[in-house]
Design a protein around this motif. Structure first.
Motif, PDB file in Angstrom:
ATOM      1  N   CYS A   1       0.850  -1.192   0.000  1.00 28.71           N
ATOM      2  CA  CYS A   1       0.000   0.000   0.000  1.00 28.71           C
ATOM      3  C   CYS A   1       0.885   1.242   0.000  1.00 28.71           C
ATOM      4  O   CYS A   1       1.937   1.279   0.653  1.00 28.71           O
ATOM      5  CB  CYS A   1      -0.926  -0.008   1.212  1.00 28.71           C
ATOM      6  N   THR A   2       0.451   2.272  -0.687  1.00 30.85           N
ATOM      7  CA  THR A   2       1.331   3.405  -0.955  1.00 30.85           C
ATOM      8  C   THR A   2       1.654   4.244   0.275  1.00 30.85           C
ATOM      9  O   THR A   2       2.616   5.007   0.276  1.00 30.85           O
ATOM     10  CB  THR A   2       0.710   4.326  -2.022  1.00 30.85           C
ATOM     11  N   TYR A   3       0.836   4.124   1.336  1.00 33.15           N
ATOM     12  CA  TYR A   3       1.020   4.946   2.527  1.00 33.15           C
ATOM     13  C   TYR A   3       1.745   4.217   3.646  1.00 33.15           C
ATOM     14  O   TYR A   3       2.065   4.800   4.674  1.00 33.15           O
ATOM     15  CB  TYR A   3      -0.345   5.408   3.060  1.00 33.15           C
ATOM     16  N   CYS A   4       2.006   2.915   3.472  1.00 32.01           N
ATOM     17  CA  CYS A   4       2.424   2.075   4.592  1.00 32.01           C
ATOM     18  C   CYS A   4       3.900   1.709   4.503  1.00 32.01           C
ATOM     19  O   CYS A   4       4.399   1.343   3.439  1.00 32.01           O
ATOM     20  CB  CYS A   4       1.571   0.805   4.605  1.00 32.01           C
ATOM     21  N   ARG A   5       4.592   1.784   5.644  1.00 32.62           N
ATOM     22  CA  ARG A   5       5.979   1.316   5.651  1.00 32.62           C
ATOM     23  C   ARG A   5       6.208   0.151   6.618  1.00 32.62           C
ATOM     24  O   ARG A   5       7.342  -0.178   6.940  1.00 32.62           O
ATOM     25  CB  ARG A   5       6.951   2.448   5.935  1.00 32.62           C
ATOM     26  N   ILE A   6       5.109  -0.476   7.040  1.00 31.85           N
ATOM     27  CA  ILE A   6       5.244  -1.678   7.856  1.00 31.85           C
ATOM     28  C   ILE A   6       5.966  -2.773   7.073  1.00 31.85           C
ATOM     29  O   ILE A   6       6.692  -3.586   7.641  1.00 31.85           O
ATOM     30  CB  ILE A   6       3.861  -2.167   8.325  1.00 31.85           C
ATOM     31  N   ILE A   7       5.781  -2.775   5.760  1.00 31.38           N
ATOM     32  CA  ILE A   7       6.449  -3.790   4.945  1.00 31.38           C
ATOM     33  C   ILE A   7       7.966  -3.676   5.047  1.00 31.38           C
ATOM     34  O   ILE A   7       8.690  -4.663   4.928  1.00 31.38           O
ATOM     35  CB  ILE A   7       5.978  -3.713   3.475  1.00 31.38           C
ATOM     36  N   PHE A   8       8.471  -2.447   5.312  1.00 30.61           N
ATOM     37  CA  PHE A   8       9.912  -2.279   5.492  1.00 30.61           C
ATOM     38  C   PHE A   8      10.386  -2.922   6.793  1.00 30.61           C
ATOM     39  O   PHE A   8      11.547  -3.299   6.920  1.00 30.61           O
ATOM     40  CB  PHE A   8      10.292  -0.786   5.514  1.00 30.61           C
ATOM     41  N   ALA A   9       9.480  -3.014   7.753  1.00 35.26           N
ATOM     42  CA  ALA A   9       9.838  -3.545   9.071  1.00 35.26           C
ATOM     43  C   ALA A   9       9.459  -5.014   9.252  1.00 35.26           C
ATOM     44  O   ALA A   9      10.134  -5.741   9.986  1.00 35.26           O
ATOM     45  CB  ALA A   9       9.156  -2.709  10.159  1.00 35.26           C
ATOM     46  N   ARG A  10       8.382  -5.436   8.605  1.00 35.54           N
ATOM     47  CA  ARG A  10       7.890  -6.814   8.775  1.00 35.54           C
ATOM     48  C   ARG A  10       8.108  -7.681   7.547  1.00 35.54           C
ATOM     49  O   ARG A  10       8.049  -8.905   7.639  1.00 35.54           O
ATOM     50  CB  ARG A  10       6.402  -6.792   9.122  1.00 35.54           C
ATOM     51  N   GLY A  11       8.290  -7.041   6.388  1.00 31.93           N
ATOM     52  CA  GLY A  11       8.694  -7.787   5.223  1.00 31.93           C
ATOM     53  C   GLY A  11       7.606  -8.268   4.303  1.00 31.93           C
ATOM     54  O   GLY A  11       6.427  -8.210   4.606  1.00 31.93           O
ATOM     55  N   ASN A  12       8.046  -8.751   3.139  1.00 32.65           N
ATOM     56  CA  ASN A  12       7.124  -9.266   2.136  1.00 32.65           C
ATOM     57  C   ASN A  12       7.309 -10.764   1.921  1.00 32.65           C
ATOM     58  O   ASN A  12       6.963 -11.301   0.871  1.00 32.65           O
ATOM     59  CB  ASN A  12       7.290  -8.517   0.805  1.00 32.65           C
ATOM     60  N   LYS A  13       7.865 -11.444   2.900  1.00 27.34           N
ATOM     61  CA  LYS A  13       7.934 -12.901   2.888  1.00 27.34           C
ATOM     62  C   LYS A  13       6.948 -13.414   3.936  1.00 27.34           C
ATOM     63  O   LYS A  13       7.067 -13.087   5.120  1.00 27.34           O
ATOM     64  CB  LYS A  13       9.350 -13.394   3.215  1.00 27.34           C
ATOM     65  N   ILE A  14       5.994 -14.199   3.497  1.00 25.87           N
ATOM     66  CA  ILE A  14       4.930 -14.642   4.383  1.00 25.87           C
ATOM     67  C   ILE A  14       5.397 -15.840   5.209  1.00 25.87           C
ATOM     68  O   ILE A  14       5.901 -16.821   4.666  1.00 25.87           O
ATOM     69  CB  ILE A  14       3.676 -15.029   3.586  1.00 25.87           C
ATOM     70  N   ARG A  15       5.211 -15.725   6.518  1.00 17.89           N
ATOM     71  CA  ARG A  15       5.525 -16.812   7.438  1.00 17.89           C
ATOM     72  C   ARG A  15       4.250 -17.168   8.191  1.00 17.89           C
ATOM     73  O   ARG A  15       3.566 -16.278   8.699  1.00 17.89           O
ATOM     74  CB  ARG A  15       6.627 -16.381   8.420  1.00 17.89           C
TER      75      ARG A  15
END
Length: 430
Positions: free
Chosen positions: A153-167
């Motif tokens: 999502c364009t507003y979110c930076r949680i992906i920088f902290a939690r990642g885009n690899k699903i566990r």
């Protein structure tokens, strides 16, 4: 023995992880508490980076702690550490741990410095730790089953902290944990993750499979399950029918809605539009007109026009929400939205938020009136008492204040709703 105070910001997954941190430190003979006001030898802040306001509160707590008790060791762990270690160091933090390192707090608690693996989120197989008991002695247990997100999502930076690899946690491990907690007397489980939609991603077993298996296994038990948050585009009629007919799942969903205007949703990078949401809500209330929907809403996203805002208000006016968490758009560095044209001024965001809050209040009251007029007798799990009242949530995720403090904690009770009070109700035991 040294006293450790753990303060948690952000999501329910953070709360589950804070409990794991506390359990590990307790096993090392630290005295662990979860109270922001408690003086301690070590302060651990499990951080959030969703909004600038969350980060501001974290920095404020750091400075306050260092000012009032300079010899306290301040440790910041979690999402904020992946996005801005510099500001944390400038505010006097002694130890900084990322989302990987905080899982192994026992290896770092005696150290000072920065330990943040910025490539952590490339690891597919990193373990998700399940707490041994509810966070901070709550009656409900936060059950983390998934980590990672693929949405960007364009507003979110949680992906920088939690990642885009699903566990994901395996079904067997989940059931083993639930079984052990039921034996300990736990009666409510909140299924949580970064994006539950992706539970089981890459396998032939998904979230719907899991909750249906939970129903089959535990439907005769006097326990309750709630799903913490889902994306609207994951919801279909089968899921709503299942939740509505379930013996143990709440008749409630929390939707990560964010907005209603098709244009705003497209700019946010969401995969649904206004028409989809109208059809979704119509379907939900056709199945059960008192089904409970709570949601998150962002106001003042870049490019949000008066027309976009009116679309949002009209939607909230039309559909009764049991609760809405609304917040002003907060520009997050290095996100696409932070570079978009037509940023909304603080004054406009503040004015829109004020108007939105009134609509939310009216929508919530509309839902509670429907619940009262339905004549149902909700079932409350008592989680707190004081000198006069008992408190707890029902299967519609409505908070009840009950004029009876002699009933037992962690017991289910049927109640009659007497009147509305703020975002909850006052009830009496039947």
């Amino acid at each position: 023995m040294e006293k450790v105070n753990i303060v948690t910001y952000g999501c329910k997954l953070n709360q589950a992880e804070s409990e794991v941190i506390g359990e590990k430190l307790s096993s090392l003979n630290y005295i662990v508490e979860y109270d922001k006001s408690t003086k301690s030898d070590i302060l651990i802040i499990n951080s959030c980076t969703v909004t600038s306001e969350a980060e501001r509160k974290i920095r404020q707590l750091i400075r306050k702690t260092k000012r009032e008790k300079p010899d306290t060791k301040v440790v910041v762990v979690g999402c904020y550490t992946h996005t801005d270690t510099k500001s944390l160091l400038e505010n006097g933090v002694d130890l900084i741990l990322g989302n990987l390192e905080k899982k192994y707090i026992e290896n770092y608690i005696d150290k000072n410095g920065v330990f943040v693996d910025l490539d952590y989120w490339h690891s597919k197989n990193e373990k998700i730790f399940l707490p041994q008991k509810p966070y901070n002695n709550y009656s409900r247990y936060f059950l983390p089953i998934e980590e990672g997100c693929l949405e960007f999502c364009t507003y979110c930076r949680i992906i920088f902290a939690r990642g885009n690899k699903i566990r994901s946690v395996s079904k067997d491990e989940i059931f083993k944990k639930i079984d052990s907690l039921i034996k300990k007397g736990v009666k409510e489980f909140i299924i949580t993750g970064i994006n539950l939609t992706y539970y089981g991603y890459g396998t032939d077993y998904n979230l719907l499979n899991l909750i249906m298996d939970i129903e089959k296994k535990y439907q005769s038990q006097k326990i309750r399950f709630r799903i913490s948050s889902l994306y609207p585009d994951f919801i279909n009629e089968n899921i709503i029918q299942f939740l509505n007919e379930s013996k143990i799942f709440e008749k409630h969903i929390h939707l990560s809605l964010q907005h209603v205007s098709t244009k705003v949703l497209e700019n946010m990078g969401r995969k649904y539009n206004e028409k989809y949401l109208i059809n979704l809500f119509d379907m939900i209330f056709r199945i059960n007109d008192i089904f409970s929907i709570s949601s998150d809403i962002i106001v003042g996203f870049p490019g949000e026009t008066n027309e976009d805002f009116e679309i949002l208000l009209e939607f909230i006016n039309k559909y009764p929400f049991s609760r809405v968490h609304a917040f002003r758009y907060s520009s997050r560095p290095n996100t696409k939205a932070s570079k978009m044209p037509h940023q909304i001024s603080g004054e406009i965001k503040k004015a829109r938020m004020k108007q939105l809050q009134q609509y939310i209040k009216n929508s919530n009251e509309q839902y509670l009136k429907k619940l009262i007029n339905s004549g149902i007798t909700p079932e409350i799990l008592i989680e707190k008492k004081d000198n006069q009242y008992s408190y707890g949530y029902d299967e519609y995720y409505i908070y009840h204040k009950i004029l009876n403090n002699s009933i037992n904690l962690n017991d289910f009770h049927k109640v009659k709703i007497n009147k509305i009070e703020n975002t909850g109700v006052i009830s009496s035991v039947l």
